[in-house]
Write a protein that holds these residues in place. Structure first.
Motif, mmCIF file in Angstrom:
data_model
loop_
_atom_site.group_PDB
_atom_site.id
_atom_site.type_symbol
_atom_site.label_atom_id
_atom_site.label_comp_id
_atom_site.label_asym_id
_atom_site.label_seq_id
_atom_site.Cartn_x
_atom_site.Cartn_y
_atom_site.Cartn_z
ATOM 1 N N UNK A 1 0.858 -1.198 0.000
ATOM 2 C CA UNK A 1 0.000 0.000 0.000
ATOM 3 C C UNK A 1 0.884 1.234 0.000
ATOM 4 N N UNK A 2 0.657 2.094 -0.959
ATOM 5 C CA UNK A 2 1.351 3.380 -0.997
ATOM 6 C C UNK A 2 0.325 4.475 -0.776
ATOM 7 N N UNK A 3 0.667 5.405 0.111
ATOM 8 C CA UNK A 3 -0.220 6.534 0.428
ATOM 9 C C UNK A 3 0.475 7.835 0.090
ATOM 10 N N UNK A 4 0.019 8.481 -0.975
ATOM 11 C CA UNK A 4 0.487 9.848 -1.285
ATOM 12 C C UNK A 4 2.008 9.958 -1.284
ATOM 13 N N UNK A 5 2.623 9.096 -2.065
ATOM 14 C CA UNK A 5 4.086 9.103 -2.141
ATOM 15 C C UNK A 5 4.572 10.228 -3.056
ATOM 16 N N UNK A 6 5.453 11.049 -2.540
ATOM 17 C CA UNK A 6 6.198 12.028 -3.343
ATOM 18 C C UNK A 6 7.661 11.636 -3.270
ATOM 19 N N UNK A 7 8.367 11.860 -4.384
ATOM 20 C CA UNK A 7 9.807 11.654 -4.349
ATOM 21 C C UNK A 7 10.486 12.779 -5.106
ATOM 22 N N UNK A 8 11.426 13.415 -4.454
ATOM 23 C CA UNK A 8 12.312 14.317 -5.185
ATOM 24 C C UNK A 8 13.745 13.955 -4.872
ATOM 25 N N UNK B 1 9.912 4.564 -8.675
ATOM 26 C CA UNK B 1 8.834 3.896 -7.932
ATOM 27 C C UNK B 1 9.232 2.464 -7.565
ATOM 28 N N UNK B 2 9.859 1.758 -8.502
ATOM 29 C CA UNK B 2 10.301 0.378 -8.211
ATOM 30 C C UNK B 2 11.327 0.358 -7.080
ATOM 31 N N UNK B 3 12.226 1.330 -7.080
ATOM 32 C CA UNK B 3 13.239 1.373 -6.017
ATOM 33 C C UNK B 3 12.612 1.629 -4.654
ATOM 34 N N UNK B 4 11.543 2.422 -4.645
ATOM 35 C CA UNK B 4 10.832 2.637 -3.381
ATOM 36 C C UNK B 4 10.129 1.345 -2.963
ATOM 37 N N UNK B 5 9.433 0.691 -3.917
ATOM 38 C CA UNK B 5 8.767 -0.583 -3.595
ATOM 39 C C UNK B 5 9.777 -1.613 -3.107
ATOM 40 N N UNK B 6 10.978 -1.582 -3.683
ATOM 41 C CA UNK B 6 12.018 -2.547 -3.319
ATOM 42 C C UNK B 6 12.815 -2.156 -2.090
ATOM 43 N N UNK B 7 12.410 -1.092 -1.424
ATOM 44 C CA UNK B 7 13.100 -0.607 -0.217
ATOM 45 C C UNK B 7 14.575 -0.299 -0.502
ATOM 46 N N UNK B 8 14.847 0.083 -1.736
ATOM 47 C CA UNK B 8 16.201 0.483 -2.100
ATOM 48 C C UNK B 8 16.349 1.995 -1.958
#
Ligand SMILES: Nc1ncnc2c1ncn2[C@@H]1O[C@H](COP(=O)(O)OP(=O)(O)O)[C@@H](O)[C@H]1O
Ligand SMILES: [Mg+2]
Length: 240
Positions: free
Chosen positions: A7-14, A52-59
């Protein structure tokens, strides 16, 4: 089994680097993936798929927002806890295979078990069994550069799954393979989803690859612009 796997909630990445303006890449990404899904992630180059994949992969960590994996809150975990989650819960395969060059196929597959604390000889034995089960035993003592691209990716998939994680993340896994080999690798990934219930999240540029999945998420400029049935998302008629 948890109801919701991811589950992702309002993910921002910069991306931030000293002395340079921050580069905003992901904006308000919310999504939920249930156990057993086969999700394809598409979008133009630079749309944020790998981020996004790196975030899902906890990288990598999001700048804002929350990530829950099997109902556990990932944001806020320390490095050791993240490493353990990567080891137990997530398998990752990449376009470039990312096998360790100086290690044989069997040692590459054994690596996650060694990281988890298993003695090396025992890990090698188990890795060999896994390779036998997937018809790769004949390649066990080869180095990556003695294997074809398709063989390397099969070894990489074996390594990703040797700890029996519930999720396989694949970032353009067929990007370096010819059409026939791509079909073989996608056949294998589809089989893992169908027969073992492994949840798949797969990035691809190609509609022919995306068709192996059931759900399509399309990113544009770091936002989700489509999330639904693959055929519909590819602009094809859904034949029921
Ligand atoms: N480490 C980084 N530092 C700064 N910008 C980055 C970094 N990684 C990726 N980017 C930028 O983020 C955007 C999205 O990249 P990426 O997630 O790799 O997209 P995709 O996988 O969809 O091609 C691109 O504009 C890229 O240049
Ligand atoms: Mg990418």
């Amino acid at each position: 089994m948890p109801q919701s796997l991811i589950r992702l909630h309002h993910i921002d990445k910069q991306y931030e680097s000293p002395g340079a303006p921050a580069v905003p890449v992901l904006h308000g990404i919310s999504l939920e993936i249930k156990p057993g899904e086969f999700v394809c992630l598409m979008g133009q180059s630079g749309s944020g798929k790998s981020t996004l994949m790196n975030i899902l992969g906890c990288l990598d960590a999001p700048t804002h927002g929350e990530y829950f994996l099997e109902d556990r809150r990932i944001s806020g975990l320390v490095a050791d806890e993240l490493a353990q989650i990567r080891n137990r819960k997530l398998g990752f395969v990449f376009q470039g295979f990312n096998l360790l060059k100086r290690m044989t196929a069997v040692d590459n597959v054994a690596l996650p078990m060694v990281y988890a604390g298993m003695p090396r000889e025992q890990a090698r034995e188990r890795a060999l069994e896994k390779l036998q089960a997937t018809g790769l035993a004949g390649f066990s003592e080869r180095l990556p550069n003695q294997l074809s691209g398709g063989q390397q990716q099969r070894i990489a998939i074996a390594r990703a799954l040797v700890m029996d994680p519930p999720v396989l993340l694949a970032d353009e896994p067929t990007g370096n393979l010819d059409t026939a080999t791509s079909e073989e690798i996608m056949g294998l990934i589809a089989q893992l989803n169908r027969d073992r219930g492994i949840t798949i999240v797969l990035v691809t540029h190609e509609p022919d690859i995306a068709r192996y999945g059931r759900r399509l998420i399309r990113l544009k400029d770091g936002r989700i612009v489509f999330d639904g049935d693959v055929a519909e998302g590819l602009g094809e008629r859904v034949t029921a």
